[in-house]
Design a protein around this motif. Sequence first.
Motif, PDB file in Angstrom:
ATOM      1  N   ILE A 275       4.445  11.946 -14.032  1.00  0.00           N
ATOM      2  CA  ILE A 275       5.523  11.119 -14.763  1.00  0.00           C
ATOM      3  C   ILE A 275       4.699   9.555 -14.847  1.00  0.00           C
ATOM      4  CG2 ILE A 275       7.497  11.842 -13.848  1.00  0.00           C
ATOM      5  CD1 ILE A 275       7.739   9.888 -11.706  1.00  0.00           C
ATOM      6  N   SER A 276       5.157   8.707 -15.673  1.00  0.00           N
ATOM      7  CA  SER A 276       4.305   7.400 -15.767  1.00  0.00           C
ATOM      8  C   SER A 276       4.326   6.731 -14.507  1.00  0.00           C
ATOM      9  CB  SER A 276       4.901   6.676 -17.082  1.00  0.00           C
ATOM     10  OG  SER A 276       6.151   6.227 -16.827  1.00  0.00           O
TER      11      SER A 276
ATOM     12  N   ALA B 233       7.772   6.125 -12.251  1.00  0.00           N
ATOM     13  CA  ALA B 233       7.750   6.273 -10.709  1.00  0.00           C
ATOM     14  C   ALA B 233       8.024   4.901 -10.038  1.00  0.00           C
ATOM     15  CB  ALA B 233       6.201   6.583 -10.351  1.00  0.00           C
ATOM     16  N   TYR B 234       7.730   3.718 -10.522  1.00  0.00           N
ATOM     17  CA  TYR B 234       8.048   2.502  -9.682  1.00  0.00           C
ATOM     18  C   TYR B 234       9.646   2.371  -9.848  1.00  0.00           C
ATOM     19  CZ  TYR B 234       6.976  -2.339  -8.260  1.00  0.00           C
ATOM     20  OH  TYR B 234       6.759  -3.518  -7.766  1.00  0.00           O
ATOM     21  N   ALA B 235      10.186   2.605 -10.947  1.00  0.00           N
ATOM     22  CA  ALA B 235      11.780   2.435 -11.269  1.00  0.00           C
ATOM     23  C   ALA B 235      12.487   3.329 -10.427  1.00  0.00           C
ATOM     24  CB  ALA B 235      12.024   2.685 -12.551  1.00  0.00           C
TER      25      ALA B 235
ATOM     26  N   ALA C 133      14.972   2.512  -6.964  1.00  0.00           N
ATOM     27  CA  ALA C 133      16.465   2.993  -7.182  1.00  0.00           C
ATOM     28  C   ALA C 133      16.650   3.830  -5.827  1.00  0.00           C
ATOM     29  CB  ALA C 133      16.872   3.503  -8.378  1.00  0.00           C
ATOM     30  N   ALA C 134      15.808   4.802  -5.692  1.00  0.00           N
ATOM     31  CA  ALA C 134      16.156   6.011  -4.757  1.00  0.00           C
ATOM     32  C   ALA C 134      15.664   6.375  -3.516  1.00  0.00           C
ATOM     33  CB  ALA C 134      15.982   7.225  -5.876  1.00  0.00           C
ATOM     34  N   THR C 135      14.622   5.704  -3.332  1.00  0.00           N
ATOM     35  CA  THR C 135      13.312   6.035  -2.039  1.00  0.00           C
ATOM     36  C   THR C 135      13.493   4.895  -1.041  1.00  0.00           C
ATOM     37  OG1 THR C 135      11.776   7.308  -3.541  1.00  0.00           O
ATOM     38  CG2 THR C 135      11.005   6.410  -1.340  1.00  0.00           C
ATOM     39  N   ASP C 136      13.665   5.431   0.132  1.00  0.00           N
ATOM     40  CA  ASP C 136      13.652   4.378   1.525  1.00  0.00           C
ATOM     41  C   ASP C 136      12.059   4.312   2.108  1.00  0.00           C
ATOM     42  OD1 ASP C 136      16.369   4.178   1.353  1.00  0.00           O
ATOM     43  OD2 ASP C 136      16.764   5.643   2.522  1.00  0.00           O
ATOM     44  N   PHE C 137      11.821   3.117   2.204  1.00  0.00           N
ATOM     45  CA  PHE C 137      10.563   2.611   2.628  1.00  0.00           C
ATOM     46  C   PHE C 137      10.884   2.356   4.421  1.00  0.00           C
ATOM     47  CE2 PHE C 137       9.532   2.708  -1.852  1.00  0.00           C
ATOM     48  CZ  PHE C 137       8.024   3.113  -1.487  1.00  0.00           C
TER      49      PHE C 137
ATOM     50  N   LYS D  66       0.953  -1.187  -0.114  1.00  0.00           N
ATOM     51  CA  LYS D  66       0.075   0.218   0.013  1.00  0.00           C
ATOM     52  C   LYS D  66       1.003   1.269  -0.003  1.00  0.00           C
ATOM     53  CE  LYS D  66      -4.255  -2.132   2.134  1.00  0.00           C
ATOM     54  NZ  LYS D  66      -5.010  -1.889   3.368  1.00  0.00           N
ATOM     55  N   ALA D  67       1.907   1.226   0.636  1.00  0.00           N
ATOM     56  CA  ALA D  67       2.807   2.517   0.746  1.00  0.00           C
ATOM     57  C   ALA D  67       3.280   2.574  -0.624  1.00  0.00           C
ATOM     58  CB  ALA D  67       3.923   2.278   1.890  1.00  0.00           C
ATOM     59  N   THR D  68       3.908   1.618  -1.342  1.00  0.00           N
ATOM     60  CA  THR D  68       4.361   1.721  -2.661  1.00  0.00           C
ATOM     61  C   THR D  68       3.279   2.138  -3.614  1.00  0.00           C
ATOM     62  OG1 THR D  68       5.905  -0.133  -2.024  1.00  0.00           O
ATOM     63  CG2 THR D  68       5.601   0.362  -4.498  1.00  0.00           C
TER      64      THR D  68
END
Length: 416
Positions: free
Chosen positions: A374-375, A379-381, A385-389, A359-361
Amino acid sequence: MKLNTHFSRLTLAALPLALAACATSTSTTPQSPPSFQMLRQLHAEPTRLATGSYSGSFYVPSTLQTISWGYLPNRTAKPVLTIPSGATVVFDTVSHEGLLEDQGRDAAAYFGTKGVPRAQVLDEAQAITASKLAHDFDKDGPHIVTGPIAIEGAMPGDVLKVEILKVEPRVPYGVISNRHGKGALVGEFPRKPAQANPSAAHPERYGNVSVFTPIEPGKNGYEGIIATPGGKKIRFPLNPFMGIMGVAANTDQPVHSVPPAAHGGNVDVNDLGAGTTAYYPVQVPGALFYTGDSHFVQGDGEVALTALEGSARATFRLSLLKSGRDGVPGKKLTQPMGETDAHWITLGLDPDLDEAMKKATREAIRFLVAEYGISEELAYAYLSAATDFEVSQVVDRTKGIHSKIRKSDFGEFTKP
């Protein structure tokens, strides 16, 4: 455990305006924080303050008329105060730790066993535990919730913007607790077994563990102090924030204070301290904002059950973002989100931690598509690569994961 000599010499009198800043300072130059000063109740009733450091702000104390114990406001709740959009509001909150039945439901007596004189226990805490206010330790939530307040003109579909201006400890001590059936290691901790017929009269029968934790001046601000049997102390910096913030749920059924949901509540995101912003989709007319469960500091996960919990004064600016008119992050919201100077924070809430991650993703993807155009694939890519959860907490029935999307990565998308 007795308060140490250093703590007992602290001055406990008036208002420490610099406490939160000292607690979170990033300066490399050692600082000497001011002597701690207790934050006493400013007024007996909700009002607009006409004098003092908070002159012009609205004020809500934690009295038997302004709190609920274990439940959040719903659409039938009556506001204790009504304010215009953009107003600043000061809440004096009271922590439940030290007040609960497994601690004897007597604030002065409990903290007295830790060396705290009665005069250094908040009057509101003593009034709550001495009252006949109903609270079922096994059924009800533990939290003391202050509010709600109504925002003029707020309607379902709007978003309430909550700027967290300051969170100040009101007392120089807190409590960290682990209770049977709760925490990340249920069945393993607490080690001491529960006994039959526990009650406020026999709190030892619960077999729960509460660690009294004073706060002291350190090199760079106030620190939490856990004393060990060998005399050495564990010292850790503070980062005060409110565990519970939210708006009333659109239901006439009781709303338990433990699990967070679309209305907010017990979200426990430790990034949302002073200088940050939270957003809540309005569920009912007036929004009906409330707060409580103040934390002096919390690790991601909050694994034992509680953070370092203690009573705090929280100052907010509450602004209404009208549907279809004012800028809402991600264009629209169906659940809370957060913002810091550096990050956007999206949430995933679910009883299953794997589902909370999904859900957070999904919410992070939705936000990036709506905010930056953006698409979904890009966004998923980017998120991979760049976001901490991070794990917000795993102890509130509904578990929490939150993303931290760096704003600076989208500098080329920001208009001058």
